[in-house]
Structures are given as C-alpha cells and as structure tokens.
Design an enzyme around this catalytic site. Structure first.
Site, PDB file in Angstrom:
ATOM      1  N   GLN A   1       0.815  -1.216   0.000  1.00 38.81           N
ATOM      2  CA  GLN A   1       0.000   0.000   0.000  1.00 38.81           C
ATOM      3  C   GLN A   1       0.850   1.267   0.000  1.00 38.81           C
ATOM      4  O   GLN A   1       0.300   2.366  -0.179  1.00 38.81           O
ATOM      5  CB  GLN A   1      -0.936   0.003   1.213  1.00 38.81           C
ATOM      6  CG  GLN A   1      -0.208   0.156   2.537  1.00 38.81           C
ATOM      7  CD  GLN A   1      -1.113   0.033   3.744  1.00 38.81           C
ATOM      8  OE1 GLN A   1      -1.392  -1.073   4.201  1.00 38.81           O
ATOM      9  NE2 GLN A   1      -1.548   1.157   4.278  1.00 38.81           N
TER      10      GLN A   1
ATOM     11  N   CYS B   1      -5.059   0.742   3.882  1.00 41.29           N
ATOM     12  CA  CYS B   1      -5.124  -0.665   4.300  1.00 41.29           C
ATOM     13  C   CYS B   1      -6.541  -1.207   4.144  1.00 41.29           C
ATOM     14  O   CYS B   1      -6.745  -2.346   3.725  1.00 41.29           O
ATOM     15  CB  CYS B   1      -4.647  -0.824   5.740  1.00 41.29           C
ATOM     16  SG  CYS B   1      -5.511   0.205   6.942  1.00 41.29           S
TER      17      CYS B   1
ATOM     18  N   PHE C   1     -13.106   1.978   6.232  1.00 37.85           N
ATOM     19  CA  PHE C   1     -13.417   0.740   6.942  1.00 37.85           C
ATOM     20  C   PHE C   1     -13.966  -0.321   5.994  1.00 37.85           C
ATOM     21  O   PHE C   1     -14.827  -0.017   5.157  1.00 37.85           O
ATOM     22  CB  PHE C   1     -14.436   1.030   8.046  1.00 37.85           C
ATOM     23  CG  PHE C   1     -13.855   1.848   9.153  1.00 37.85           C
ATOM     24  CD1 PHE C   1     -13.074   1.260  10.123  1.00 37.85           C
ATOM     25  CD2 PHE C   1     -14.048   3.220   9.205  1.00 37.85           C
ATOM     26  CE1 PHE C   1     -12.513   1.995  11.140  1.00 37.85           C
ATOM     27  CE2 PHE C   1     -13.490   3.986  10.213  1.00 37.85           C
ATOM     28  CZ  PHE C   1     -12.723   3.372  11.188  1.00 37.85           C
TER      29      PHE C   1
ATOM     30  N   TYR D   1     -16.173  -2.638   6.268  1.00 41.12           N
ATOM     31  CA  TYR D   1     -17.629  -2.807   6.226  1.00 41.12           C
ATOM     32  C   TYR D   1     -18.227  -1.910   5.132  1.00 41.12           C
ATOM     33  O   TYR D   1     -19.139  -2.307   4.400  1.00 41.12           O
ATOM     34  CB  TYR D   1     -18.236  -2.437   7.585  1.00 41.12           C
ATOM     35  CG  TYR D   1     -19.751  -2.571   7.659  1.00 41.12           C
ATOM     36  CD1 TYR D   1     -20.338  -3.787   8.040  1.00 41.12           C
ATOM     37  CD2 TYR D   1     -20.591  -1.511   7.353  1.00 41.12           C
ATOM     38  CE1 TYR D   1     -21.720  -3.917   8.105  1.00 41.12           C
ATOM     39  CE2 TYR D   1     -21.969  -1.638   7.413  1.00 41.12           C
ATOM     40  CZ  TYR D   1     -22.526  -2.852   7.792  1.00 41.12           C
ATOM     41  OH  TYR D   1     -23.889  -2.973   7.850  1.00 41.12           O
TER      42      TYR D   1
ATOM     43  N   TYR E   1     -21.153  -7.639   9.672  1.00 40.21           N
ATOM     44  CA  TYR E   1     -20.192  -7.930  10.721  1.00 40.21           C
ATOM     45  C   TYR E   1     -20.364  -9.395  11.074  1.00 40.21           C
ATOM     46  O   TYR E   1     -21.503  -9.869  11.194  1.00 40.21           O
ATOM     47  CB  TYR E   1     -20.447  -7.072  11.957  1.00 40.21           C
ATOM     48  CG  TYR E   1     -19.948  -5.656  11.811  1.00 40.21           C
ATOM     49  CD1 TYR E   1     -18.576  -5.401  11.723  1.00 40.21           C
ATOM     50  CD2 TYR E   1     -20.817  -4.584  11.757  1.00 40.21           C
ATOM     51  CE1 TYR E   1     -18.105  -4.111  11.585  1.00 40.21           C
ATOM     52  CE2 TYR E   1     -20.348  -3.283  11.614  1.00 40.21           C
ATOM     53  CZ  TYR E   1     -18.987  -3.064  11.533  1.00 40.21           C
ATOM     54  OH  TYR E   1     -18.518  -1.782  11.387  1.00 40.21           O
TER      55      TYR E   1
ATOM     56  N   HIS F   1      -5.542  -1.297  12.231  1.00 34.18           N
ATOM     57  CA  HIS F   1      -5.059  -1.635  10.889  1.00 34.18           C
ATOM     58  C   HIS F   1      -5.923  -2.750  10.304  1.00 34.18           C
ATOM     59  O   HIS F   1      -6.133  -3.768  10.940  1.00 34.18           O
ATOM     60  CB  HIS F   1      -3.596  -2.082  11.015  1.00 34.18           C
ATOM     61  CG  HIS F   1      -2.920  -2.448   9.736  1.00 34.18           C
ATOM     62  ND1 HIS F   1      -3.038  -1.713   8.577  1.00 34.18           N
ATOM     63  CD2 HIS F   1      -2.077  -3.465   9.440  1.00 34.18           C
ATOM     64  CE1 HIS F   1      -2.308  -2.275   7.632  1.00 34.18           C
ATOM     65  NE2 HIS F   1      -1.724  -3.349   8.122  1.00 34.18           N
TER      66      HIS F   1
END
Ligand SMILES: *[C@@H]1O[C@H](CO)[C@@H](O)[C@H](O)[C@H]1NC(C)=O
Ligand SMILES: *[C@@H]1O[C@H](CO)[C@@H](O)[C@H](O)[C@H]1NC(C)=O
Ligand SMILES: *[C@@H]1O[C@H](CO)[C@@H](O)[C@H](O)[C@H]1NC(C)=O
Ligand SMILES: *[C@@H]1O[C@H](CO)[C@@H](O)[C@H](O)[C@H]1NC(C)=O
Length: 470
Positions: A258, A264, A308, A310, A353, A411
């Site tokens: 990256q 990330c 994120f 999700y 999740y 991370h």
C-alpha cells in the site's frame, strides 16, 4: 469532503500544517445511537450518482427507535405503517447503517472543526444516503436523535500533541537496534528484526501505513459470548486451515504494498473479494481489484486518510461496484476521481459484521465464517513492536520504542487461516498484510488466537462477491 481535499495537500504542507491522519473525526459510541431518532428524507427517485452534500428540501420525516442489540423499529412515517423488524449496526465510531421497510440508510456522525480541534456531535449526522435494498430509488437524508435512551455523553475534543512530538513525527524513522533486541529477549513466540526501508518513511508515514493516527477505537467491543450452537459447530472444524493450501490449491491473491497511503482498508477489502471470488469459482476467476478507485472515488471512505472494510468490501461494492486493477492502477496517494465508464464493474452483497452486528464477533464465529465462505477482513491494534515483526506467532510485548514516537492504530488486514504451533501448542491466526512480500512471513503474519490479541477477534467483516457468469 473538505477533509479529503485538505488531506490531498498533506505531502506538501505536512511540516507547516499538522493535519490529523484519521478516518472522519467522528468518535461516537453504541450508547450514542440508542434511543429515538428523527430522519428527514429528501426527494427520492434518484440513481446512485446522487450528490448528498446538499440534500435538498424535506419531503417526509420518519421516526426510528434503535435498541439493543441491533433492533431498529420504525415508529411512524407519513403514509406508512410501522416496521418492527428493522435492523441497525454501528460502524466503528464513525457512523451507522439501518434498514427499515426494505430500505437501507447510511450516514456518518456529524463533527465540527478540523484536526485537533474537531468535536463529534454524536446526536446528529452528516447528510446520508438511502436506497431500497435492491439499490434503486436513491434519496438523501438528515437526522438527529430526539430522545436518548440515557443521559447524552460528553465528547471532549481530542487532546493536542505537543509541538515537539509533532516535529518528531514528521522526521524520518530511525532503526533502534536496542528496541529490537529487547523484543527478542522479552519473549520467544515471535522474532523482531530490522526493516531498512522504514528509514525512507517519516514516522507519520509508518503510522499511516498501519491504519492512521486516531484510527484506534476507544470503545471497541469485546468478543461476544459463544453460544452453545456455535461451540458445537466450531468443534467440527479442522484443527488447522489455510486458504493458501486447501487440497494443494491457493485461493489467496498475491501480496501487495500500500506504500505510505492509509489505504489498508481498501487492500483488505479488495483482498477479501478477490479471494472469495477464487473460492466461489474454484480459481477460475482470478481478478486483481483496484484499491486506487476506492481511494480516489469512494464516497464512503476518506482516501489515504482511512476507511473501513464494512463500508468498502461491503456497502461500496454493493452500491457502486469495484473495478479491476488494470483499469485503475494503484498510485498510493490521494488524487481526483478519473472517469471509469470504460471499466466494467463487479459487485458484492450480503455484507455483515461476523456475528451479525458490531460487537457480535468471536473466535469461533470467525473460524466458521472463514472455512465456510473464505478469507475475511479483520482489524487489529498495531503497536510499535509489531512494526518489527519478521516471523512467529505475534503477541504484543508491552514494549515501545522511546526513539520513534508511535501512536496505536487500527489496521485492516485479511484473515486467511488458523492453526496451532506444533511445538508450543500456541493457537494462531494467519493473516495477509499489505506491506509487500518482503515483510513478515512473505507478506503474511501469524498472531495469537483465542485471546482477542490486539482486538483482532472483535470486528471481523464479511461480504459475498458476485462472480461473473459469462
Ligand atoms: C419534518 O420535521 C421538521 C421538524 O420537526 C418540520 O419542520 C417539517 O415540517 C417536517 N416535514 C414534513 C414533510 O413532515
Ligand atoms: C485549535 O484551537 C486553538 C485554540 O482555539 C488554536 O490555537 C489552534 O491553532 C487550533 N488548532 C488547529 C489545528 O486548528
Ligand atoms: C474518543 O472519545 C473518548 C472518550 O469518549 C476518548 O477517550 C478518546 O481519546 C477519543 N478518541 C479520539 C481519537 O479522539
Ligand atoms: C478445481 O480445480 C482443480 C485444479 O484445477 C481441479 O483439480 C478440480 O477438479 C476442480 N474442482 C472442481 C469441483 O471442479
């Protein structure tokens, strides 16, 4: 987003303007969500190109109650009946998503100010996006909590760092051999070593690579209790499992790097979709997907400042789709979104999740999800000792490097397997990082399993890519 634009200048102004590397400055909690909210909907009937920075006049108000553990109840709405079967989840400390009447709603919490002076306003939201569960009929919405379940919490602004610390963070990393020696004599589970290439980065760059300053979650959930049903199912699983060698086949796409961009989350997300496509198609669809398109074009993340899984492997891949690396190659920096109309797009669905909602995760559920559906995005807390990981089963030593100031980060990485050390019996997870092939165990690392080491068992995310049929 103002923050995103400012951060595009980061490289040039780094020394002059101490900008904060973070996701959004919002820092809200589960308790902030509980209670009754009113949402004001703007004109519907739009497609996904809808710009919600200016939501337009309100056409309808809805009232929704959020309660434990993930129940959303639509209380009243013009022309509608009630919906007691709604669902909601917090998205880290950044925002929330809920579903009522077969519509999905997503928004970030509101914040005010920039950088160190930012304060979260956790009973309000930035304008959000809503559409039906089939991805049609897009509308913008705004909202506020009109009745808290408990006394509203105070959200103090973040404490500023001293100028001296700020200066040191902008200087280049210097290898500290004493620190590495200390790590290696403190324990024998894993080995620390020198990464000469770190000296090319500033300390801030390294923090950003590890998830970014302020990405640490102050109120992260603990693993959820294991139900009897889950325990029995998990007991049937193999003792060890690794998607890089399932009956001699590798389903994990190649390791990537990256660079110094805080992307990330985009690599972990694309890595999950790539691997799961290989799993679903018995390796006949071996795509490499584009993290840069997420960094440059993603509305649900903050470019090189963070994001994120999700919202990316999940919500973005469902709402907007992802493109191939070859159509949008990696640059490793913030840049404006290029025209992608010539790129084909691929989609994912059923993002979740692990455990069903933020806070529902545990070791057994992660093992079951891994073996059944493939690698999944996880996040963990990075301490300065982890930066020197070369091999073995990592666990945090409690040591920190006095010469290279570091901030604990969150991370995002890709979980690909689990096992048990034949000699010590230590249980571990096998995880794919995005720091190049020369890092760790050929780009991977192992970390202690079963003890929520560095919070790795608290927030796993899964999504199902949709393979091409032709
Ligand atoms: C929605 O609620 C606001 C605030 O209570 C009110 O001013 C507005 O008239 C309502 N709009 C509609 C369309 O119900
Ligand atoms: C934060 O506020 C203080 C006092 O109002 C001010 O001196 C400082 O420059 C502000 N910092 C940033 C990063 O805006
Ligand atoms: C978030 O808020 C909590 C207190 O509610 C505080 O301890 C923590 O430092 C804050 N985190 C950030 C990144 O501002
Ligand atoms: C999956 O691919 C492998 C290697 O190409 C092949 O040996 C195997 O028969 C395939 N399995 C199925 C179910 O097609």
């Amino acid at each position: 987003m103002a923050l995103g634009r400012l951060c595009a200048l980061y490289g040039v102004l780094a020394v002059l303007v101490p900008l904060i590397v973070a996701d959004t400055p919002a820092n809200c909690t589960y308790a902030d969500m509980l209670g009754t909210w009113m949402f004001s909907m703007s004109q519907g009937g739009n497609d996904r190109t809808l710009d919600c920075t200016d939501p337009g006049p309100v056409t309808n108000n809805i009232t929704v109650q959020f309660s434990h553990f993930s129940t959303a109840t639509l209380m009243s709405s013009k022309g509608y009946t009630y919906d007691v079967n709604g669902y909601w989840t917090l998205i880290y400390n950044q925002g929330f998503e809920f579903r009522v009447l077969n519509r999905k709603f997503f928004a970030f919490f509101k914040w005010k100010g920039e950088g160190e002076n930012a304060t979260s306003m956790c009973n309000e939201i930035m304008p959000g996006w809503s559409h039906d569960v089939l991805g049609r009929d897009w509308a913008c919405f705004q909202g506020m909590r009109i009745k808290p379940q408990q006394k509203p919490q105070q959200h103090p602004p973040a404490v500023s760092r001293s100028e001296a610390k700020e200066r040191r963070l902008h200087q280049n990393f210097k290898t500290n051999l004493d620190f590495i020696e200390q790590i290696n004599s403190a324990q024998s589970s894993w080995q620390a070593g020198v990464y000469p290439e770190y000296e090319k980065f500033t300390r801030n760059d390294l923090i950003r690579r590890a998830g970014g300053r302020k990405s640490r979650l102050p109120h992260r959930p603990r693993p959820a209790p294991v139900s009897e049903e889950t325990r029995l199912a998990a007991a049937q699983l193999p003792e060890s499992f690794d998607w890089r060698k399932v009956m001699g086949l590798n389903f994990v796409s190649p390791i990537r790097d990256q660079g110094q961009c805080g992307s990330c989350y985009a690599f972990a997300s694309m890595g999950m979709l790539e691997a799961r496509l290989r799993v679903l198609t018995n390796n006949t669809q071996q795509f490499v997907l584009s993290p840069q398109e997420i960094v440059s074009c993603g509305k649900y993340s903050q470019g090189c400042e963070g994001g994120f899984p999700y919202l990316i492997a999940g919500k973005y891949a469902e709402d907007f789709g992802v493109v191939l690396e070859e159509c949008y190659p990696y640059e490793g920096k913030d840049s404006s979104c290029k025209d992608t109309s010539r790129c084909g797009r691929g989609y994912a669905t059923n993002y979740r999740y692990v455990g069903g909602f933020y806070g529902g995760c545990n070791e057994e559920l992660m093992q079951l999800e891994l073996v059944k559906n493939g690698p999944m995005a996880v996040a963990f807390e990075v301490y300065s000792d982890f930066m020197h990981y070369k091999g073995g089963v990592y666990e945090h030593t409690g040591l920190s490097d006095p010469f290279n100031p570091f901030e604990i980060t969150n991370h995002a990485v890709l979980l690909v397997g689990y096992g048990r050390d034949p000699e010590t019996g230590a249980k571990f997870w096998t995880v794919k990082n995005s720091w190049g092939e020369k890092w760790g165990e050929e780009g991977f690392f192992r970390i202690r399993r079963g003890t929520d080491e560095c919070a790795i068992e608290s927030i796993a995310v899964a999504a199902d890519p949709i393979p091409l049929m032709s």
